[in-house]
Enzyme design. Structure first.
Site, PDB file in Angstrom:
ATOM      1  N   ASN A  55      -0.215  -5.648  -7.164  1.00  0.00           N
ATOM      2  CA  ASN A  55       0.546  -5.263  -8.049  1.00  0.00           C
ATOM      3  C   ASN A  55       1.665  -6.970  -8.807  1.00  0.00           C
ATOM      4  O   ASN A  55       1.919  -6.186  -9.707  1.00  0.00           O
ATOM      5  CB  ASN A  55       1.823  -5.349  -6.844  1.00  0.00           C
ATOM      6  CG  ASN A  55       1.541  -3.862  -6.451  1.00  0.00           C
ATOM      7  OD1 ASN A  55       1.246  -2.602  -6.823  1.00  0.00           O
ATOM      8  ND2 ASN A  55       1.136  -4.053  -4.493  1.00  0.00           N
TER       9      ASN A  55
ATOM     10  N   HIS B 275       0.891  -1.413   0.107  1.00  0.00           N
ATOM     11  CA  HIS B 275      -0.605   0.073  -0.236  1.00  0.00           C
ATOM     12  C   HIS B 275       1.014   1.193   0.354  1.00  0.00           C
ATOM     13  O   HIS B 275       0.884   2.112  -0.500  1.00  0.00           O
ATOM     14  CB  HIS B 275      -0.871   0.394   1.249  1.00  0.00           C
ATOM     15  CG  HIS B 275      -2.041  -0.683   0.789  1.00  0.00           C
ATOM     16  ND1 HIS B 275      -3.545  -0.271   0.886  1.00  0.00           N
ATOM     17  CD2 HIS B 275      -2.308  -1.934   0.486  1.00  0.00           C
ATOM     18  CE1 HIS B 275      -3.933  -1.723   0.805  1.00  0.00           C
ATOM     19  NE2 HIS B 275      -3.163  -2.943   1.073  1.00  0.00           N
TER      20      HIS B 275
ATOM     21  N   ASP C 157      -4.783   5.917   2.182  1.00  0.00           N
ATOM     22  CA  ASP C 157      -5.155   4.673   1.651  1.00  0.00           C
ATOM     23  C   ASP C 157      -6.567   4.523   1.690  1.00  0.00           C
ATOM     24  O   ASP C 157      -7.596   5.375   2.353  1.00  0.00           O
ATOM     25  CB  ASP C 157      -4.574   4.101   2.751  1.00  0.00           C
ATOM     26  CG  ASP C 157      -4.523   2.120   2.767  1.00  0.00           C
ATOM     27  OD1 ASP C 157      -3.464   2.219   1.454  1.00  0.00           O
ATOM     28  OD2 ASP C 157      -5.761   2.104   2.579  1.00  0.00           O
TER      29      ASP C 157
ATOM     30  N   ALA D 120      11.658 -13.980  -3.034  1.00  0.00           N
ATOM     31  CA  ALA D 120      12.408 -13.356  -4.938  1.00  0.00           C
ATOM     32  C   ALA D 120      12.574 -12.610  -5.308  1.00  0.00           C
ATOM     33  O   ALA D 120      11.356 -11.215  -4.958  1.00  0.00           O
ATOM     34  CB  ALA D 120      11.771 -14.454  -5.191  1.00  0.00           C
TER      35      ALA D 120
END
Ligand SMILES: COc1cc(-c2[o+]c3cc(O)cc([O-])c3cc2O[C@@H]2O[C@H](CO)[C@H](O)[C@H](O)[C@H]2O)cc(OC)c1O
Ligand SMILES: O=c1ccn([C@@H]2O[C@H](COP(=O)(O)OP(=O)(O)O)[C@@H](O)[C@H]2O)c(=O)[nH]1
Length: 490
Positions: free
Chosen positions: A371, A16, A116, A350
């Site tokens: 995302n 976020h 937000d 990763a």
């Protein structure tokens, strides 16, 4: 006069916070640094999140841009919250008086308070001070359309949303099947549901909505919102789809995973990774190993273990991060030897962006966090979505049924999103180049969306234009917060 400030109130979760900050940095850069950025930082409710936020703050302080961090006074987290979304929204809400004081005390003009999605009720604080407010939507345009319409559904639909005959009708989306209803709203008795209805309602009173998406990615839901179809008789605030905004600050191109990919043929590897919170029980791991062995495709699999809190009380905001997996315990005997050279299981964080950018990656089995989806589409990688939490079941539906960039994967929502080996094997085969029509279509569509993403943010593209409209609106709305003037007179 000082450049007007964009004042940001992000939720503390990295996804976020970084997605909001990166988006506002784009506004700053595209306007020729006509704004500054001040981040109002709430003390995160967990030590883990606190150190992540502090690390971001240190990195940004060194970025050379005019980004300031203002730490808000600590508040006591709600002790009686029963739901994650309820906790997040209530905890943020308790900061309202501190946000008001800090905003009123800003030294120069303020262009906007950027909130937000969980902080949407604070539009009222901004309005009282005469400051424009923008909600930042870090998820999909589809989730935005859903949230804006939720107060209408609340009045119109008596049944639970995942029991509506024929699916839930949301303007701009195909009818939403029961299995695709976002997690927070599947139980009307839950305070999470009540909070989402309230958030959707408060979105409508923002000056604008900044969305990390692009018109060409989600034309249906974005057009429906813009046409005022979400709430009859009540036009939605203007939406600025300025994405995809990908946070590219943390590249690691020489990582071991990337070196392993260097030795694989083009488009031959299926990548499996499940976001910042995804992890699996041993029974599910056994199904995945069976599927990967049987389908025979090369794979790179990020496998995480349970969060340390899984055996005790979870983090209050639900942001329990998985631990590194103990592969010796989790993987069946002989699996690593049998798949040597063809597969790599990676037990810790990763470098997903570098992996998706690699030519060897041909498909992505993902939890479907927005995302991750944007990163995949940016590189034209088709997906098989395996939703786990939050709004991801809706994302999965959109990717398959609306955007067509993914092959379906049947997850059993009633069994903790369990996927059988045979089902995963089928989906991976289809994704990675089987004969079937659905895989071919997903690969074609993902390649199309790669171009859509890149065109959108290029000069003259739709997101570039939205960014300019947004910068103009912010510039025109900038003012000294009302209390500040009063304070100056006093
Ligand atoms: C969008 O609806 C929901 C989002 C979340 C949610 O909450 C959250 C809380 C944290 O403390 C840290 C997080 O990283 C986090 C992430 C998160 O959802 C994901 O956010 C991403 C953007 O940062 C992206 O939009 C993904 O698609 C989201 O899945 C939680 C939630 O219920 C628990 C929601 O309904
Ligand atoms: O091992 C991992 C797992 C996740 N990510 C990154 O974490 C973010 C996850 O965000 P998303 O919105 O997809 O899901 P969330 O974690 O918020 O559910 C993305 O930028 C991923 O690239 C990563 O780099 N490595």
């Amino acid at each position: 006069m000082a450049a007007p400030a964009l004042v940001l109130l992000p939720e503390w979760g990295s996804g976020h916070l970084m997605s909001m900050l990166e988006s506002c940095k784009r506004v700053l850069l595209s306007s020729g640094k006509a704004f500054s950025i001040t981040l109002f930082v709430m003390r995160p409710p967990t030590a883990e999140a606190t150190s992540e936020v502090e690390a971001h703050a240190r990195r940004e302080a060194a970025s050379g841009l005019d980004i300031r961090f203002h730490r808000l006074p600590a508040v006591e987290p709600p002790a009686d919250a029963v739901g994650v979304e309820e906790f997040i929204a209530r905890y943020i809400g308790l900061h309202a008086p501190h946000v008001r004081d800090a905003l009123a005390g800003m030294a120069g003009p303020v262009a906007a308070l950027v909130l937000d999605m969980f902080a949407a009720p604070l539009v009222d604080v901004a309005r009282d001070l005469g400051v424009p407010s923008y909600v930042f939507m870090s998820s999909t345009g589809a989730m935005l359309a859903f949230m804006l319409h939720l107060p209408v559904l609340h009045e119109a639909v008596a049944a639970e949303l995942d029991e509506v005959e024929g699916g839930v009708e949301v303007p701009g989306l195909p009818p939403l099947p029961p299995a695709s209803v976002p997690c927070p709203v599947v139980d009307k008795k839950s305070p999470n549901y009540t909070w989402f209805v309230r958030l959707g309602d408060r979105f409508m009173d923002a000056t604008g909505i900044i969305a990390n998406t692009a018109e060409g990615l989600e034309p249906g839901p974005l057009a429906a919102v813009a046409a005022g179809r979400s709430v009859p008789g009540r036009p939605a605030p203007p939406v600025y789809p300025i994405g995809p905004v990908l946070s590219l600050g943390d590249r690691s191109p020489s990582h071991e995973c990337v070196a392993w990919l260097d030795a694989q043929p083009p488009a031959s590897v299926v990548f499996l990774c499940f976001g910042s919170m995804g992890w699996f029980e041993p029974a599910q791991v056994a199904e995945i190993t069976a599927a990967l062995e049987r389908c025979g495709h090369r794979f790179l699999w990020v496998l995480r273990g349970p969060p340390s809190s899984a055996t005790g009380a979870g983090a209050p905001d639900g942001s329990e991060h998985p631990t590194d997996a103990n592969l010796d315990e989790l993987l069946p005997d002989g699996f690593v030897e049998r798949t040597k050279g063809k597969g790599l299981v990676w037990p810790t964080w990763a470098p997903q962006k570098d992996i998706l950018a690699h030519a060897a990656v041909g498909g992505f089995v993902t939890h479907g966090g927005w995302n991750s989806v944007l990163e995949s589409l940016w590189h034209g990688v088709p997906m098989a979505p395996w939703p786990l939490y939050a709004e991801q079941h809706l994302n999965a539906f959109e990717l398959v049924a609306d955007m067509g960039v993914a092959v379906p994967l049947r997850v059993d929502r009633k069994r903790d999103n369990f996927v059988e080996a045979a089902e995963l094997e089928r989906a991976v085969r289809s994704l990675m180049g089987g004969e079937g029509e659905e895989g071919r279509r997903a690969r074609e569509k993902a390649a199309e969306m790669k171009a859509v993403c890149r065109d959108a943010v290029a000069e003259g593209g739709s997101s570039h234009a939205a960014l300019q409209r947004l910068a103009e609106a912010l510039h025109d709305g900038a003012s000294i917060p009302k209390h500040s003037e009063a304070q100056q007179r006093a």
